[in-house]
Enzyme design. Structure first.
Site, PDB file in Angstrom:
ATOM      1  N   LYS A 176       0.850  -1.197   0.000  1.00  0.00           N
ATOM      2  CA  LYS A 176       0.000   0.000   0.000  1.00  0.00           C
ATOM      3  C   LYS A 176       0.886   1.247   0.000  1.00  0.00           C
ATOM      4  O   LYS A 176       1.572   1.536   0.978  1.00  0.00           O
ATOM      5  CB  LYS A 176      -0.913   0.052   1.238  1.00  0.00           C
ATOM      6  CG  LYS A 176      -1.993   1.135   1.052  1.00  0.00           C
ATOM      7  CD  LYS A 176      -2.676   1.537   2.331  1.00  0.00           C
ATOM      8  CE  LYS A 176      -1.958   2.635   3.066  1.00  0.00           C
ATOM      9  NZ  LYS A 176      -1.789   3.886   2.306  1.00  0.00           N
TER      10      LYS A 176
ATOM     11  N   CYS B 239      13.926  10.701   6.467  1.00  0.00           N
ATOM     12  CA  CYS B 239      13.931  10.273   7.869  1.00  0.00           C
ATOM     13  C   CYS B 239      15.305  10.487   8.492  1.00  0.00           C
ATOM     14  O   CYS B 239      15.419  10.675   9.695  1.00  0.00           O
ATOM     15  CB  CYS B 239      13.497   8.819   7.979  1.00  0.00           C
ATOM     16  SG  CYS B 239      14.413   7.733   6.888  1.00  0.00           S
TER      17      CYS B 239
ATOM     18  N   GLU C 138       9.842   1.272  10.696  1.00  0.00           N
ATOM     19  CA  GLU C 138      10.902   2.197  10.272  1.00  0.00           C
ATOM     20  C   GLU C 138      10.299   3.585  10.376  1.00  0.00           C
ATOM     21  O   GLU C 138       9.549   4.015   9.505  1.00  0.00           O
ATOM     22  CB  GLU C 138      11.335   1.885   8.829  1.00  0.00           C
ATOM     23  CG  GLU C 138      11.870   0.476   8.611  1.00  0.00           C
ATOM     24  CD  GLU C 138      13.271   0.272   9.154  1.00  0.00           C
ATOM     25  OE1 GLU C 138      13.936   1.274   9.497  1.00  0.00           O
ATOM     26  OE2 GLU C 138      13.694  -0.885   9.258  1.00  0.00           O
TER      27      GLU C 138
ATOM     28  N   GLU D 186      10.417  16.002  14.933  1.00  0.00           N
ATOM     29  CA  GLU D 186      10.853  15.887  13.543  1.00  0.00           C
ATOM     30  C   GLU D 186      10.184  17.006  12.727  1.00  0.00           C
ATOM     31  O   GLU D 186       8.961  17.123  12.703  1.00  0.00           O
ATOM     32  CB  GLU D 186      10.436  14.519  12.991  1.00  0.00           C
ATOM     33  CG  GLU D 186      10.982  14.234  11.611  1.00  0.00           C
ATOM     34  CD  GLU D 186      10.512  12.882  11.081  1.00  0.00           C
ATOM     35  OE1 GLU D 186       9.323  12.559  11.220  1.00  0.00           O
ATOM     36  OE2 GLU D 186      11.346  12.152  10.518  1.00  0.00           O
TER      37      GLU D 186
END
Ligand code: NAD
Length: 533
Positions: A141, A247, A213, A343
């Site tokens: 997906k 990331c 992750e 983040e």
């Protein structure tokens, strides 16, 4: 190649076809990887167009951060998968002398891959192909924000992948949740920490193994002996590649106070040279943001920092709305500001000073995340010491975002950055049922620890254990003698067995348990060892 919007039929197709993949020798699976590599090279311009259409990244980012690393990944699989997935011998301990230990790497079944929007091509092909080489079918997906509709299945079909091997399901988080409900054998998730928590909670209901992750707030530490110009240019690239939507972007830059000013000057020179925009010829250093909501987060982080006293050194021309954000460097950022803790996932680089190695390590570790980091110093001993002291899954020394570029190395995080490792043999094994096999010969011998358990056996076993685990040559001899004694006690088929009078329950007096089991008339002390005693 099957494309389905229906989670159930996607899983049905995957489950039907997975045995076909499992039946292929690993070498044959790798042949599909080779043909995919050829297709990707042939179709590279079209792939880059599609990536740019969906993400708005610059052409060079599409080439260098999506297609190039995927080709490296495929090449890794071609060169190493057969060896990485080969049956292995494992050590067999002395107490199991004569037997053999093996490890087999078998498919798990059907893997659900759920991907984010920042590297939509790489984050599709890397897990799909790793799972495939491990013998698994995949349901994939993509992110609803960068679906690359039809592209992945088209490229796989051109490479010869059969219908049902990889099944793409388009949709948002709701679709993702429906896919989890189908009960895959593993979920490989790349995305945000919040979604990671939801996925893990849903997976827990069905005890589905998950690999997460997740995000990062990666620190870069520059010591006073580093090459200032090089480190500053590395920092600019590490912070602004993919417009900071990586990331492992540098999101916290710690510079030794003695070189802070020259470093800052070199960084500002580099940023001043940068060109940004969505190009078609490779002449742009940085593209635009992919989504409105991430742009809003950049506005929020920068706005809060400026209100609380941070200085904006570059990018003041940004209106706070345009998806095309110039590279923004901040200083005087306080550790409790969002831009220092959460983040940002945009082209924003906060600068900090440090005095000592201990302080640098403490600041780097002062984060809920632990994905990646970089350490810059001529003194490789110090760099290695600091690399070990930083609690992250990956560290680059005298370079930035580089460890993830080597597909032979594991990749993954600690703390809120998730868990599990993919890439390299660790990645291949993470998509396998790593099966332990212990092989004994068919024989007439009975194992010493099988029934009947007797006092005599107990004594010899105890002596053998002490000798075996106490070390030294004398103990080795004692172990050998005890082992021979046990062999005698263990006996052979036909000869083995308790005397009829010994059979039956142990009386309460012998067990000390106060059990009401019927006494057989035989005390455990009175029992004879089966043979040879
Ligand atoms: P996200 O968590 O919003 O979405 C990721 C995927 O999860 C999407 O496909 C989305 O549709 C799906 N999803 C959302 N809710 C779901 C649910 N309840 N059940 C199942 N699926 C669901 O993340 P994003 O915004 O697409 O990606 C950005 C994040 O990804 C950043 O935090 C970034 O650091 C992280 N990331 C991590 C890595 C890594 O390797 N560690 C790599 C790239 C991106």
């Amino acid at each position: 190649m099957m494309t389905s919007k229906d989670p159930r039929s996607a899983f049905e197709a995957a489950r039907r076809s997975q045995p076909e993949i499992a039946a292929l020798a690993i070498k044959s699976r790798v042949a599909f990887i080779t043909s995919l590599r050829v297709v990707l090279i042939e179709e590279r311009e079209r792939i880059m167009d599609r990536i740019q259409d969906d993400t708005g990244k610059c052409r060079s980012d599409a080439l260098m951060s999506e297609i190039f690393p995927i080709l490296e990944h495929l090449e890794y699989l071609e060169k190493h998968a057969v060896r990485d997935l080969q049956d292995r011998k494992a050590h067999t301990p002395l107490a199991m002398m004569g037997k053999k230990s093996r490890v087999y790497f078998e498919p798990l079944g059907t893997i659900l891959v759920i991907s984010p929007w920042n590297y939509p091509f790489y984050q599709a092909i890397a897990p799909i192909t790793t799972a495939f080489v491990g013998g698994n079918a995949t349901v994939y997906k993509p992110s609803e924000h960068t679906p690359l509709t039809g592209l992945v299945e088209d490229l796989l079909a051109k490479a010869g992948f059969k219908a049902g091997w990889v099944n793409v399901v388009y949709g948002d988080g709701k679709t993702g949740a429906e896919l989890i409900a189908q009960g895959p054998q593993k979920i490989f998730f790349t995305g945000s920490e919040n979604t990671g928590k939801r996925i893990m909670a849903a997976a827990a209901e069905k005890l589905i193994p998950v690999e997460l992750e997740l995000g990062g707030k990666d620190p870069m530490i520059v010591f006073e002996d580093a090459n200032v110009e090089r480190a500053a240019r590395g920092a600019a690239w590490g912070a602004f590649t993919n417009a900071g939507q990586s990331c492992t972007s540098v999101e916290r830059l710690y510079v030794h106070e003695s070189i802070y000013e020259p470093f800052k000057a070199a960084l500002l020179r580099e940023v001043g040279r940068m060109r940004y925009g969505v190009d078609k010829d490779g002449n742009s250093d940085m593209g635009r943001m992919t989504t409105d909501f991430q742009t809003a987060k950049v506005r929020e982080h920068v706005g809060e920092a400026l209100k609380a006293g941070a200085n904006q050194l570059t990018g003041k021309e940004w209106d706070g709305k345009d998806l095309l954000i110039p590279p923004i460097v901040l200083e005087n950022v306080k550790p409790d500001m969002k831009v220092a803790r959460d983040e940002t996932f945009g082209p924003v680089l906060p600068l900090f000073k440090f005095r000592t190695e201990e302080e640098a390590v403490r600041l780097a570790n002062d984060s809920p995340d632990g994905l990646s980091a970089s350490v810059w110093s001529k003194d490789l001993g110090r760099a290695d010491r600091v690399a070990r002291a930083i609690y992250t899954g990956n560290v680059s020394i005298n370079n930035v975002m580089l460890s993830e570029g080597n597909h032979a190395l594991p990749f993954g995080g600690v703390k809120n950055s998730g868990f599990g490792r993919y890439k390299g043999e660790w990645g291949l094994h993470s998509f396998c049922n790593v099966k332990a096999v212990l092989i004994d010969k068919d024989s007439t011998k009975v194992e010493a620890n099988w029934y009947p358990l007797t006092a005599a056996k107990y004594q010899v076993f105890s002596r053998m254990m002490v000798a075996l685990f106490s070390g030294g040559f004398l103990n080795f001899i004692r172990f050998a003698i005890a082992g021979m004694g046990l062999e005698g006690l263990a006996g052979k088929l036909g000869k083995a067995g308790r005397a009829p009078s010994e059979a039956g329950p142990i009386p309460p007096a012998a067990t000390g348990s106060g059990s009401t089991r019927k006494a057989s008339g035989a005390s455990s002390h009175g029992r004879q060892p089966t043979v040879g005693a």
